[in-house]
Design a protein around this motif. Structure first.
Motif, PDB file in Angstrom:
ATOM      1  N   THR A  37       0.772  -1.392   0.030  1.00  9.41           N
ATOM      2  CA  THR A  37      -0.120   0.056  -0.068  1.00  9.41           C
ATOM      3  C   THR A  37       0.884   1.184   0.207  1.00  9.41           C
ATOM      4  O   THR A  37       0.900   2.002  -0.868  1.00  9.41           O
ATOM      5  CB  THR A  37      -1.002  -0.009   1.177  1.00  9.41           C
ATOM      6  OG1 THR A  37      -0.031   0.073   2.293  1.00  9.41           O
ATOM      7  CG2 THR A  37      -1.963  -1.142   1.141  1.00  9.41           C
ATOM      8  N   TYR A  38       1.252   1.745   1.158  1.00  9.34           N
ATOM      9  CA  TYR A  38       1.917   2.888   1.307  1.00  9.34           C
ATOM     10  C   TYR A  38       3.353   3.013   0.205  1.00  9.34           C
ATOM     11  O   TYR A  38       3.413   4.202  -0.322  1.00  9.34           O
ATOM     12  CB  TYR A  38       2.663   3.089   2.847  1.00  9.34           C
ATOM     13  CG  TYR A  38       3.441   4.272   2.825  1.00  9.34           C
ATOM     14  CD1 TYR A  38       2.931   5.420   2.993  1.00  9.34           C
ATOM     15  CD2 TYR A  38       4.826   4.158   3.171  1.00  9.34           C
ATOM     16  CE1 TYR A  38       3.665   6.741   3.332  1.00  9.34           C
ATOM     17  CE2 TYR A  38       5.711   5.218   3.397  1.00  9.34           C
ATOM     18  CZ  TYR A  38       4.929   6.430   3.363  1.00  9.34           C
ATOM     19  OH  TYR A  38       5.683   7.609   3.757  1.00  9.34           O
ATOM     20  N   LEU A  39       4.063   1.953  -0.109  1.00 10.10           N
ATOM     21  CA  LEU A  39       5.294   2.042  -0.743  1.00 10.10           C
ATOM     22  C   LEU A  39       4.813   2.287  -2.181  1.00 10.10           C
ATOM     23  O   LEU A  39       5.526   3.284  -2.900  1.00 10.10           O
ATOM     24  CB  LEU A  39       5.971   0.806  -0.629  1.00 10.10           C
ATOM     25  CG  LEU A  39       7.522   0.767  -1.469  1.00 10.10           C
ATOM     26  CD1 LEU A  39       8.300   1.764  -1.142  1.00 10.10           C
ATOM     27  CD2 LEU A  39       8.024  -0.589  -1.465  1.00 10.10           C
ATOM     28  N   PRO A  40       4.079   1.587  -2.927  1.00 13.16           N
ATOM     29  CA  PRO A  40       3.729   1.923  -4.104  1.00 13.16           C
ATOM     30  C   PRO A  40       2.777   2.810  -4.516  1.00 13.16           C
ATOM     31  O   PRO A  40       2.828   3.843  -5.349  1.00 13.16           O
ATOM     32  CB  PRO A  40       3.060   0.330  -4.717  1.00 13.16           C
ATOM     33  CG  PRO A  40       2.635  -0.022  -3.533  1.00 13.16           C
ATOM     34  CD  PRO A  40       3.409   0.300  -2.311  1.00 13.16           C
ATOM     35  N   GLU A  41       1.704   3.168  -3.519  1.00 14.53           N
ATOM     36  CA  GLU A  41       0.739   4.165  -3.805  1.00 14.53           C
ATOM     37  C   GLU A  41       0.988   5.547  -3.270  1.00 14.53           C
ATOM     38  O   GLU A  41       0.268   6.450  -3.434  1.00 14.53           O
ATOM     39  CB  GLU A  41      -0.597   3.587  -3.115  1.00 14.53           C
ATOM     40  CG  GLU A  41      -0.943   2.483  -3.752  1.00 14.53           C
ATOM     41  CD  GLU A  41      -1.432   2.443  -5.288  1.00 14.53           C
ATOM     42  OE1 GLU A  41      -1.418   3.259  -5.920  1.00 14.53           O
ATOM     43  OE2 GLU A  41      -1.370   1.373  -5.792  1.00 14.53           O
ATOM     44  N   ASP A  42       2.029   5.554  -2.218  1.00 17.51           N
ATOM     45  CA  ASP A  42       2.508   6.919  -1.872  1.00 17.51           C
ATOM     46  C   ASP A  42       3.799   7.432  -2.228  1.00 17.51           C
ATOM     47  O   ASP A  42       4.044   8.024  -3.298  1.00 17.51           O
ATOM     48  CB  ASP A  42       2.154   6.941  -0.533  1.00 17.51           C
ATOM     49  CG  ASP A  42       2.349   8.101   0.320  1.00 17.51           C
ATOM     50  OD1 ASP A  42       2.963   9.148  -0.388  1.00 17.51           O
ATOM     51  OD2 ASP A  42       1.727   8.448   1.556  1.00 17.51           O
ATOM     52  N   ILE A  43       4.778   6.834  -1.612  1.00 21.33           N
ATOM     53  CA  ILE A  43       6.177   7.366  -1.751  1.00 21.33           C
ATOM     54  C   ILE A  43       6.635   7.218  -3.242  1.00 21.33           C
ATOM     55  O   ILE A  43       7.470   7.836  -3.745  1.00 21.33           O
ATOM     56  CB  ILE A  43       6.953   6.873  -0.707  1.00 21.33           C
ATOM     57  CG1 ILE A  43       7.397   5.506  -0.517  1.00 21.33           C
ATOM     58  CG2 ILE A  43       6.741   7.501   0.770  1.00 21.33           C
ATOM     59  CD1 ILE A  43       8.462   5.225   0.402  1.00 21.33           C
ATOM     60  N   LEU A  44       6.473   5.900  -3.830  1.00 22.49           N
ATOM     61  CA  LEU A  44       7.201   5.622  -5.177  1.00 22.49           C
ATOM     62  C   LEU A  44       6.099   6.471  -6.283  1.00 22.49           C
ATOM     63  O   LEU A  44       6.661   6.929  -7.195  1.00 22.49           O
ATOM     64  CB  LEU A  44       6.859   4.029  -5.241  1.00 22.49           C
ATOM     65  CG  LEU A  44       7.969   3.416  -4.859  1.00 22.49           C
ATOM     66  CD1 LEU A  44       7.688   1.992  -4.791  1.00 22.49           C
ATOM     67  CD2 LEU A  44       9.277   3.776  -5.369  1.00 22.49           C
ATOM     68  N   ALA A  45       4.691   6.711  -5.956  1.00 23.09           N
ATOM     69  CA  ALA A  45       4.096   7.358  -6.700  1.00 23.09           C
ATOM     70  C   ALA A  45       4.319   8.838  -6.848  1.00 23.09           C
ATOM     71  O   ALA A  45       4.548   9.341  -7.761  1.00 23.09           O
ATOM     72  CB  ALA A  45       2.458   7.179  -6.152  1.00 23.09           C
ATOM     73  N   CYS A  46       4.594   9.214  -5.607  1.00 25.37           N
ATOM     74  CA  CYS A  46       5.216  10.891  -5.366  1.00 25.37           C
ATOM     75  C   CYS A  46       6.548  10.953  -6.358  1.00 25.37           C
ATOM     76  O   CYS A  46       6.560  12.117  -7.180  1.00 25.37           O
ATOM     77  CB  CYS A  46       5.257  10.962  -4.117  1.00 25.37           C
ATOM     78  SG  CYS A  46       6.371  12.622  -3.666  1.00 25.37           S
ATOM     79  N   THR A  47       7.236   9.970  -6.010  1.00 20.73           N
ATOM     80  CA  THR A  47       8.821   9.942  -6.933  1.00 20.73           C
ATOM     81  C   THR A  47       8.594   9.903  -8.482  1.00 20.73           C
ATOM     82  O   THR A  47       9.062  10.677  -8.945  1.00 20.73           O
ATOM     83  CB  THR A  47       9.647   8.847  -6.310  1.00 20.73           C
ATOM     84  OG1 THR A  47       9.803   8.905  -4.612  1.00 20.73           O
ATOM     85  CG2 THR A  47      10.965   8.494  -6.982  1.00 20.73           C
ATOM     86  N   ASP A  48       7.673   8.791  -8.737  1.00 18.22           N
ATOM     87  CA  ASP A  48       7.487   8.809 -10.266  1.00 18.22           C
ATOM     88  C   ASP A  48       6.834  10.142 -10.845  1.00 18.22           C
ATOM     89  O   ASP A  48       7.547  10.422 -12.079  1.00 18.22           O
ATOM     90  CB  ASP A  48       6.632   7.494 -10.562  1.00 18.22           C
ATOM     91  CG  ASP A  48       6.385   7.326 -12.122  1.00 18.22           C
ATOM     92  OD1 ASP A  48       7.472   7.022 -12.566  1.00 18.22           O
ATOM     93  OD2 ASP A  48       5.245   7.408 -12.352  1.00 18.22           O
ATOM     94  N   ARG A  49       5.822  10.340 -10.372  1.00 18.83           N
ATOM     95  CA  ARG A  49       5.044  11.618 -10.930  1.00 18.83           C
ATOM     96  C   ARG A  49       5.889  12.813 -11.088  1.00 18.83           C
ATOM     97  O   ARG A  49       6.084  13.576 -12.031  1.00 18.83           O
ATOM     98  CB  ARG A  49       3.893  11.873 -10.170  1.00 18.83           C
ATOM     99  CG  ARG A  49       3.064  10.717  -9.941  1.00 18.83           C
ATOM    100  CD  ARG A  49       1.939  10.183 -11.169  1.00 18.83           C
ATOM    101  NE  ARG A  49       1.345   9.035 -11.051  1.00 18.83           N
ATOM    102  CZ  ARG A  49       0.217   9.207 -10.332  1.00 18.83           C
ATOM    103  NH1 ARG A  49      -0.465  10.005 -10.057  1.00 18.83           N
ATOM    104  NH2 ARG A  49      -0.527   7.961 -10.450  1.00 18.83           N
ATOM    105  N   LEU A  50       6.549  13.351  -9.925  1.00 19.45           N
ATOM    106  CA  LEU A  50       7.217  14.476  -9.727  1.00 19.45           C
ATOM    107  C   LEU A  50       8.709  14.522 -10.252  1.00 19.45           C
ATOM    108  O   LEU A  50       9.153  15.458 -11.041  1.00 19.45           O
ATOM    109  CB  LEU A  50       7.591  14.985  -8.165  1.00 19.45           C
ATOM    110  CG  LEU A  50       6.178  15.518  -7.616  1.00 19.45           C
ATOM    111  CD1 LEU A  50       6.524  15.534  -6.282  1.00 19.45           C
ATOM    112  CD2 LEU A  50       5.590  16.548  -8.257  1.00 19.45           C
ATOM    113  N   SER A  51       9.247  13.418 -10.379  1.00 19.17           N
ATOM    114  CA  SER A  51      10.474  13.382 -11.106  1.00 19.17           C
ATOM    115  C   SER A  51      10.451  13.227 -12.679  1.00 19.17           C
ATOM    116  O   SER A  51      10.963  13.768 -13.546  1.00 19.17           O
ATOM    117  CB  SER A  51      11.198  11.767 -10.761  1.00 19.17           C
ATOM    118  OG  SER A  51      10.507  10.783 -11.220  1.00 19.17           O
TER     119      SER A  51
END
Length: 401
Positions: free
Chosen positions: A261-275
Motif C-alpha cells: 500500500t504505502y510504498l507503491p501508492e504513496d512514496i513511489l507514486a510521488c517519486t515517479d510523478r514528480l521526477s
C-alpha cells in the motif's frame, strides 16, 4: 550462533545492496544521488562513491522560514558529502507555496496529499539541472524497519500487557490532556495516536497509526454518506492486505501491508510523478527484487533490537558513514509543516479553506474544518497532515472542477 546468524544476514544483504547499486550505475548520461542526511540515502551515496570512478553528484534540500525546533538535516548530508568528496549542491525551500501547490496538483492530475511532495519537487528540479538519472534511498525503511510507527507497533504489544482499565482510564486521559510543543514537533501527537489505537487488534491498531483522519473528525468532516463509504472501502482494502500476509509475526504483517500500500501508492507514486514532471529518471537500489525478497526472510527481532530501529542495517553500514548520521533521530523527507501552517502559511490556509470556498463543492463541513484548524493553532492537536490534505483537495477542486 546468534551472532554468526546476524553477521550472515549483514553480509548477504550488503552484498545484494552493493550489486543493486552497481547495476543502477550503468548509464550513458550524467548521474547523481539524493542525499537527505538519513541512513538510507547516505548508504547509497557511500556505495556509489566506492563503485564509481568519478565524483558522485549529490543533492540536498533544507528549509527556511519559521522552522521552530525542526532539525535541518543538511548538516548530516554535508558530513557524508565531505567524507566521499561528492559534487554537493543544496537548495533551501521557503514557505512560499502559493503557486507550488497548484504545480504539484498539476503534476498528479488528482489530489495527492503527502507533504513530502514539497521537498521532492525542489530536489528533482535541482538535480535535473546537472543530471538525467538519480539514485534514491527509498525502500530502506520498508526493507530494514526504519519508520517510527514500526517501533510504536512493536512497543504496543508490550504496552497491552498493562491492565486495560489503567490504560484507558488513566494513561489515555493523561495523554489526551497534553498539548503539542508550541515550537513544532509531533511527539504528543504520536503518543495520542498510540493510546487511541492501543486496545484494538493488530490490524486496526496499525491502521490507527497511519491514517490521516482518525475518529476525532471522521464522522463530521464530510457532508454526505457516500464519502464515508469511500473511506470505509479504502480501510477495508488496507485490512485485506494486512490479513493476507503469510506471516506469524505481526510485525511482518505490518511490513507486508506497507509494501502493498504505502510504498507503491504513496512514496513511489510521488517519486515517479514528480521526477517525470522534471524529466528526471529515479532509480531505487533498495527495491531490487532480490534484496527485498531476502530482507523479507530477516527476523523482525534483527530489524528492531533493544528498541533500536533499523538495527541490522545500521550495524552493517557503520564503517561507511559518520557516526552522527547513524545516530541522529529519523525525521523523514518532510519540512516543518506544523510550524509553517501556524505562521508563514496561516494566511494562505485560512483563505483557501474559508467557509465560502468550502461551500462551493459541498464536500467538507466548514465547521469541522474550522475545528481542525483551531485545534492545530492552539496546540491541542497536531493536524499538519490533515490540513495539508485539505489544502491539496481544495487546490485540486479549484484547478479541475
Amino acid at each position: 550462533a546468534a551472532r554468526e546468524k546476524e553477521e550472515d544476514f549483514i553480509a548477504e544483504s550488503m552484498e545484494l545492496l552493493r550489486e543493486s547499486v552497481k547495476m543502477r550505475l550503468m548509464s550513458e548520461v550524467p548521474l547523481g544521488a539524493f542525499l537527505s542526511g538519513g541512513v538510507d540515502s547516505s548508504t547509497v551515496v557511500a556505495l556509489m562513491s566506492n563503485e564509481s570512478k568519478d565524483k558522485v553528484n549529490t543533492f540536498t534540500i533544507g528549509f527556511g522560514g519559521n522552522t521552530g525546533n525542526f532539525d535541518d538535516e543538511r548538516k548530516y548530508a554535508r558530513l557524508v558529502a565531505l567524507r566521499y568528496g561528492t559534487n554537493h549542491r543544496e537548495y533551501e525551500v521557503l514557505p512560499l507555496l502559493e503557486g507550488l501547490i497548484d504545480k504539484i496538483v498539476g503534476a498528479f492530475d488528482e489530489p495527492f496529499a503527502d507533504d513530502s511532495t514539497i521537498p521532492s519537487y525542489y530536489v528533482y528540479e535541482l538535480a535535473r539541472r546537472d543530471v538525467k538519472v538519480a539514485l534514491s534511498g527509498l525502500g530502506g525503511d520498508e526493507a530494514f524497519c526504519g519508520y517510527e510507527r514500526y517501533l510504536g507497533f512493536h512497543i504496543g504489544r508490550i504496552y497491552n500487557r498493562i491492565p486495560r482499565l489503567l490504560r484507558d482510564r488513566v494513561i489515555k486521559n493523561l495523554i489526551e490532556s497534553m498539548s503539542e510543543d508550541p515550537s513544532g514537533g509531533n511527539k504528543v501527537t504520536r503518543l495520542k495516536r498510540f493510546v487511541r489505537s492501543s486496545s484494538s487488534n493488530n490490524a486496526q491498531r496499525y491502521l490507527g497509526f497511519i491514517t490521516k483522519l482518525g475518529g476525532r473528525y471522521k464522522d463530521s468532516l464530510f457532508i454526505g454518506g457516500e464519502y464515508i463509504e469511500a473511506m470505509e472501502s479504502s480501510k477495508n482494502l488496507f485490512l485485506k492486505h494486512f490479513d493476507a500476509a503469510n506471516a506469524e509475526d505481526p510485525l511482518n504483517k505490518v511490513f507486508y501491508c506497507d509494501i502493498k500500500t504505502y510504498l507503491p501508492e504513496d512514496i513511489l507514486a510521488c517519486t515517479d510523478r514528480l521526477s517525470m514532471h522534471h524529466s528526471l529518471e529515479v532509480r531505487v537500489p533498495f527495491l531490487d527484487h532480490k534484496l527485498m525478497e531476502y530482507c523479507a526472510t530477516i527476523p523482525p527481532e534483527l530489524k528492531i533490537k533493544r528498541f533500536r530501529k533499523k538495527y541490522l542495517l545500521k550495524k552493517a553500514v557503520a564503517p561507511l558513514l559518520p557516526k552522527p548520521v547513524i545516530e541522529h533521530k529519523k525525521q523523514g523527507f518532510v519540512g516543518p509543516m506544523a510550524m509553517w501552517l501556524k505562521t508563514d502559511l496561516k494566511r494562505l490556509t485560512l483563505r483557501r479553506l474559508s467557509e465560502e470556498n468550502l461551500k462551493r463543492h459541498g464536500v467538507l463541513n466548514p465547521q469541522t474544518v474550522k475545528t481542525v484548524l483551531d485545534e492545530h493553532y492552539s496546540g491541542k492537536e497536531n493536524n499538519e497532515t490533515l490540513i495539508w490534505t485539505l489544502l491539496v483537495f481544495q487546490s485540486w477542486f479549484d484547478s479541475y472542477m
